[in-house]
Design an enzyme around this catalytic site. Sequence first.
Site, PDB file in Angstrom:
ATOM      1  CG  ASP A   1      -1.989  -1.047   1.186  1.00 38.88           C
ATOM      2  OD1 ASP A   1      -2.150  -1.694   0.129  1.00 38.88           O
ATOM      3  OD2 ASP A   1      -2.688  -1.225   2.211  1.00 38.88           O
TER       4      ASP A   1
ATOM      5  CD  GLU B   1      -7.988  -6.532  -2.964  1.00 35.59           C
ATOM      6  OE1 GLU B   1      -8.214  -5.325  -2.968  1.00 35.59           O
ATOM      7  OE2 GLU B   1      -7.096  -7.057  -2.245  1.00 35.59           O
TER       8      GLU B   1
ATOM      9  CG  ASN C   1     -19.044  -2.173   1.772  1.00 38.55           C
ATOM     10  OD1 ASN C   1     -19.815  -2.421   0.850  1.00 38.55           O
ATOM     11  ND2 ASN C   1     -17.842  -1.657   1.577  1.00 38.55           N
TER      12      ASN C   1
ATOM     13  CB  THR D   1     -19.040  -4.102   7.813  1.00 40.01           C
ATOM     14  OG1 THR D   1     -18.787  -3.979   6.414  1.00 40.01           O
ATOM     15  CG2 THR D   1     -18.532  -5.450   8.298  1.00 40.01           C
TER      16      THR D   1
ATOM     17  N   GLY E   1     -19.761   0.561   8.998  1.00 38.34           N
ATOM     18  CA  GLY E   1     -18.868   1.656   9.370  1.00 38.34           C
ATOM     19  C   GLY E   1     -19.157   2.145  10.786  1.00 38.34           C
ATOM     20  CB  ALA E   2     -19.529   5.561  12.133  1.00 38.56           C
TER      21      ALA E   2
ATOM     22  N   GLY F   1     -12.461  -3.098   7.655  1.00 41.98           N
ATOM     23  CA  GLY F   1     -13.351  -4.190   7.244  1.00 41.98           C
ATOM     24  C   GLY F   1     -12.605  -5.518   7.191  1.00 41.98           C
ATOM     25  CG  ASP F   2      -9.369  -5.957   4.618  1.00 39.16           C
ATOM     26  OD1 ASP F   2     -10.348  -6.382   3.982  1.00 39.16           O
ATOM     27  OD2 ASP F   2      -8.531  -5.180   4.147  1.00 39.16           O
TER      28      ASP F   2
ATOM     29  N   GLY G   1      -2.279   2.506   8.610  1.00 43.04           N
ATOM     30  CA  GLY G   1      -1.826   1.276   7.964  1.00 43.04           C
ATOM     31  C   GLY G   1      -2.820   0.153   8.147  1.00 43.04           C
TER      32      GLY G   1
END
Length: 301
Positions: free
Chosen positions: A15, A138, A182, A213, A215-216, A245-246, A281
């Site tokens: 990344d 992926e 998500n 999922t 998020g907040a 999420g991972d 990260g």
Amino acid sequence: MGNANMLVAGSANLDFVVRAAHVPAPGETVLGRELALFPGGKGANQAVAAARAGGADVRMLVALGDDAFAAQLEAPLRDAGIDASIVRIAGSASGSAFICIADDGENSITVAPGANLHLAPEHLPAFGIASHLLMQLEIPLASVQAYARAARAAGVKVVLNAAPAQSLPRELLDSIDVLIVNEGELAALAGTHGEADLSVQCEAVGVACVVVTLGARGALLWRRDQSAIEQPAFPVDVVDTTGAGDVFCGVFTAELAAGAKPEVAMHHAAAASALACTKLGAQSGTPTRAELERFLADRAQ
Ligand code: RIB
């Protein structure tokens, strides 16, 4: 395959991360700050989370190129105690991802898949004692389908994180035990464009257990013929949501592999994912098992 109780088959990317005031809009150039490099890739992030925060014995099937990035992607897998089954692709670059992180913690990601696209059906190792197979999107879809089919035949539970979003063949959906998505990914699979109620969309996908999922807003566990269960998010000071999420997927599957009920797995996964957002990260933010247990104990008081 050794003593691994779960197998992750998926991607590894290096990344390239730059922080900026906001994520660029189409056609916009944004002046960001310094560049930082981190190990990432949805597959590797999930494997590291399962091993570190989930405390699972993990094997990972991954394809790396023959470039200098490969060593940087392999080291964190070994450091996390993962039994890495590495397919080395001659003449290919390793996967990489270009990530802009906005000051509010949101991000945009573009992936150059490189070697990840060479992970083929014949590379699948034996499942050994693994009870769960965790995958993402992926790597080639044909490989995801082949691995899911093989897992089903071997009595291994299949957990698919359907990210990045895409529609999937019915045959693949039929071989999944748990789908983690998500809201955008759920809408892509349900074909509803997100306008319907979450439970209606989960029903439309046709997988018996779906975790969404949010998020907040936390996460939702939907199971056919059972009431949906909501998991509120754990409030934290967000630095970087990349890979949150991972971490959720890795810890959720590790908990299932250890025999936890899905609602307990979701609770622990939400906590680990919140902790991961407090550091920069995708993998470096993953808490250890001890950090996760301390965080959960503090919040239980
Ligand atoms: O989910 C976050 C990950 O997506 C990043 O680590 C990046 O490599 C992409 O795969």
